[in-house]
Enzyme design. Sequence first.
Site, PDB file in Angstrom:
ATOM      1  N   PHE A  55       0.851  -1.187   0.000  1.00 37.51           N
ATOM      2  CA  PHE A  55       0.000   0.000   0.000  1.00 37.51           C
ATOM      3  C   PHE A  55       0.885   1.234   0.000  1.00 37.51           C
ATOM      4  CE2 PHE A  55      -4.124   1.991   1.077  1.00 37.51           C
ATOM      5  CZ  PHE A  55      -4.962   1.101   0.414  1.00 37.51           C
TER       6      PHE A  55
ATOM      7  N   HIS B 170      -9.197  13.005  -0.720  1.00 39.35           N
ATOM      8  CA  HIS B 170      -8.814  12.178  -1.840  1.00 39.35           C
ATOM      9  C   HIS B 170      -9.101  13.009  -3.081  1.00 39.35           C
ATOM     10  CE1 HIS B 170      -8.692   8.905  -4.716  1.00 39.35           C
ATOM     11  NE2 HIS B 170      -8.150   8.152  -3.783  1.00 39.35           N
TER      12      HIS B 170
ATOM     13  N   HIS C 214     -11.973  12.833   3.344  1.00 42.11           N
ATOM     14  CA  HIS C 214     -11.858  11.414   3.644  1.00 42.11           C
ATOM     15  C   HIS C 214     -11.511  11.099   5.094  1.00 42.11           C
ATOM     16  CE1 HIS C 214     -11.393   7.241   2.765  1.00 42.11           C
ATOM     17  NE2 HIS C 214     -10.101   7.223   2.956  1.00 42.11           N
TER      18      HIS C 214
ATOM     19  N   GLN D 224      -7.536  14.988   5.503  1.00 48.32           N
ATOM     20  CA  GLN D 224      -7.114  14.289   4.292  1.00 48.32           C
ATOM     21  C   GLN D 224      -8.236  14.284   3.241  1.00 48.32           C
ATOM     22  OE1 GLN D 224      -6.393   9.923   4.440  1.00 48.32           O
ATOM     23  NE2 GLN D 224      -4.280  10.471   3.990  1.00 48.32           N
TER      24      GLN D 224
ATOM     25  N   ARG E  23      -1.864  10.710   6.951  1.00 48.20           N
ATOM     26  CA  ARG E  23      -2.009   9.321   7.379  1.00 48.20           C
ATOM     27  C   ARG E  23      -1.699   8.375   6.219  1.00 48.20           C
ATOM     28  NH1 ARG E  23      -6.225   5.504   6.772  1.00 48.20           N
ATOM     29  NH2 ARG E  23      -7.187   7.037   5.398  1.00 48.20           N
TER      30      ARG E  23
ATOM     31  N   LEU F   1     -15.093   7.256  -3.241  1.00 48.81           N
ATOM     32  CA  LEU F   1     -13.767   7.351  -3.841  1.00 48.81           C
ATOM     33  C   LEU F   1     -13.708   6.669  -5.207  1.00 48.81           C
ATOM     34  CD1 LEU F   1     -11.484   6.399  -0.809  1.00 48.81           C
ATOM     35  CD2 LEU F   1     -12.410   8.633  -1.419  1.00 48.81           C
TER      36      LEU F   1
ATOM     37  N   ARG G 235      -0.311  12.408  -7.132  1.00 49.23           N
ATOM     38  CA  ARG G 235      -1.620  12.703  -6.575  1.00 49.23           C
ATOM     39  C   ARG G 235      -1.821  14.205  -6.341  1.00 49.23           C
ATOM     40  NH1 ARG G 235      -4.539  10.088  -1.250  1.00 49.23           N
ATOM     41  NH2 ARG G 235      -4.726   8.143  -2.375  1.00 49.23           N
TER      42      ARG G 235
ATOM     43  N   GLU H 126      -7.340   5.428  -7.817  1.00 49.36           N
ATOM     44  CA  GLU H 126      -6.337   5.948  -8.747  1.00 49.36           C
ATOM     45  C   GLU H 126      -6.093   4.987  -9.907  1.00 49.36           C
ATOM     46  OE1 GLU H 126      -3.919   6.803  -5.460  1.00 49.36           O
ATOM     47  OE2 GLU H 126      -3.735   8.902  -5.960  1.00 49.36           O
TER      48      GLU H 126
END
Lengths: 250, 572
Positions: free
Chosen positions: B122, B237, B350, B235, B385, B251, B285, B254
């Site tokens: 991840f 997205h 998010h 945060q 995070r 979401l 991003r 990506e």
Amino acid sequence: MAENKTVILKIKRQPNPNVRPHWEEFELPSRSGMNVISSLMEIAANPVTREGKATTPITYDSNCLEEVCGSCAMLINGRARMACSALVDKLEQPIRLEPFSKFPVVRDLAVDRSVLFENLKAVKAWVPIDGSYDLGSGPRMTMQEQEEAYPLSRCISCCCCMEACPQFNEDTGFVGAATISQVRLFNTHPTGAALKRERLVALMGDGGIQECGYAQNCVEVCPKDIPLTRSIAEVGGDVMKQAIGDLFRK
Amino acid sequence: MTTEYEIHDHDVLIIGAGGAGLRAALGALSQGAKVGVVCKSLLGKAHTVMAEGGIAAAMANVDPADDWRTHFRDTMRGGKLLNNWRMAQIHAHEAPDRVRELEQWGALFDRTPDGQILQRAFGGHTFRRLCHVGDRTGLEMIRTLQDRGVQLGIDVYMECTITRLLKDGDRVAGAFGYWREQGRFALFRAKSIVIATGGIGKAWKITSNSWEYTGDGMALAYDAGAELMDMEFVQFHPTGMVWPPGVQGILVTEAVRGEGGVLRNKLGKRFMEQYDPKKMELSTRDVVARAIYTEVREGRGTEHAGAYLDISQKPADYVKKKLPSMYHQFKELADVDITKGPMEVGPTCHYMMGGIRVDAETAKSSVRGLFAAGEAAAGLHGANRLGGNSLSDLLVFGHRAGLAAAEHAKAVRATPIDSAQVAEAAREILAPFERKAGESPYTIHRDLQETMQSLVGIFRDQADLIRALEDLEKLKDRAEHVSVEGSRLFNPAWHLTQDLRSMLTVSEAVTRSALARQESRGAHSRIDYPGLDAVWGTKNSVVVRKGDTMTLHQSPVPEMPSDLRQLVAEEK
């Protein structure tokens, strides 16, 4: 699609469990991609009936809006399903929304589904572990074992399978498919299997697995495609074996 | 209207029944405490169920080289060193134990060929570290914790909103609230209270968060005198669905861009040519996010203030094969067929890195007897995070908060409740019914969301933030005059007035903290201060109530011991 098309919702309302329910109709402008939950949210922000009468917002349970949490189950055109994935365009109008008929109504579309927790408790749907010491890793499980158990753990406790079951009613006291499927999940778990016999015994007798009439409605309505009838067949076989075994041990 | 209330007594009261709340309840129960859990929705339906990715824990099942040190370093670097280092260390240390425990309790993790918990890669994690259950790890976690809770017999008070924490001098004495169903009041007396109420996404227009996420716990703690920290770090997205309403906020992975998805503005122009002609849609991003933001800002956005993301030029079969869950989710929830036409996307709120400031070891806040864990608490994630670190956060600090709350409850005696505080709390809840012809809470909420979305969003600047503070002042004033029709029986408009109060408090804390921090770090991006600033890198923002005023000050980031400092600096 014509621009000025509208959506008509006919909603069964009941301000509290002690009064008779009545119907109210709402009309909303139609937009592509609307689902039942987004329609209810729209009504909440402007609670006016089709006749132009001011009313109260509709009460319903919801949470994730992604068909993951299992909150927003209700009867939509007579069928038990999740409101977040009920697309307005695919429903016959007027769209009839009713609370589940086999659970106590709290208000409007919200019902009390705590019977499921009671049932899960009765069959000990957990892994019996005393968590007060350092446990280390859990039991090893093969990929195949995990893949077989996985579909059973997808249950979102929406109770659609219970609502749709002709045998799930006050007369039989049937526990319903969701609980039986959880018995299968925990009985196949390496540590969970320690309580296998107790779970099977809990499914014997009145309200137990023999109440199932094989209507197969449960597996039809399950939003998570859990193989419920297979669970019932397998657990039913285990219950039978257990009962016969117990008989000879007496 | 009646102001009668029922009374419940507990050693430890937990507010929130997501991963952190349930894990805290199990922790406190293991110490023999009498535990109650209050939650706004139904047991087992909390926001945690939506977490898909996995639980980050250095188990080293797949990559033997992984260990807590690497997880610690990844977390600190992801948080741009603004994290509380001790929390990050505890978290990296204890996450594997908490995962193993969940496995013991029956969570069905995906498996390695030799039967261990499988771990996947991840973003931001050096090794394959995320323990997962298909793409529904959060639901499995909640199911497992809930089953164990059912076994042990936790008292759960479902569909109950807490509106006030009650105090005796400097310590917490209980909580007051109402049953959403009947509108009746409830008083919970407790020696310790754990806040585990999650985040604040519903203050923004586009969010992946559920309706419960209105910052209640943070506002309750703030009102009770606790400190809020790192509130500027929210945060976003860069690509969430902005339309249609049925899928708003969800979401868009990506991978859509990775598989050939193309971004266009309302003029049909592939605008990434302007921002990163080499990498185009595969740019980083933050560049993609900034490009979409700029297009919308300069009037070239779509009807719903986003950009078009189109993968329909690829063969339908290819899209269905490469992005199966995306395809099915949008088809099922809103009849959007991503193989037939473009999606409308924009930044979606998010996760909240900031929250109640807590002690690393015990999760206790600055108010005696008050604890916090999970998204409602601050410190672990610093300025940003890493994916997978939130589920492990819930387990590690939920557990610790539960233990510490039980310990505290053993050490203190029950304290009487001041009836004047109760009466005041009841009066406050009923006030919207007393006012006539006031504004509806829905319009105020909508305007709050507009303000936060457009002025305190993914990119910020001084002028916007000052305007946002002015807007918030007006919104607070309007909220004072809200009126609600009808009765207390399950009345959504009335519920919203309570949520609105929390959202306004937390939004103000976010905006003030964002205005003060004159740099860009992690999730906080200032257009007018684009780079990292060394001095700001040594400070956490802390918000605390002084009388009726919100005050903000900076507090030095706790200094790491030299061995850890070295570890973080190592080139790897």
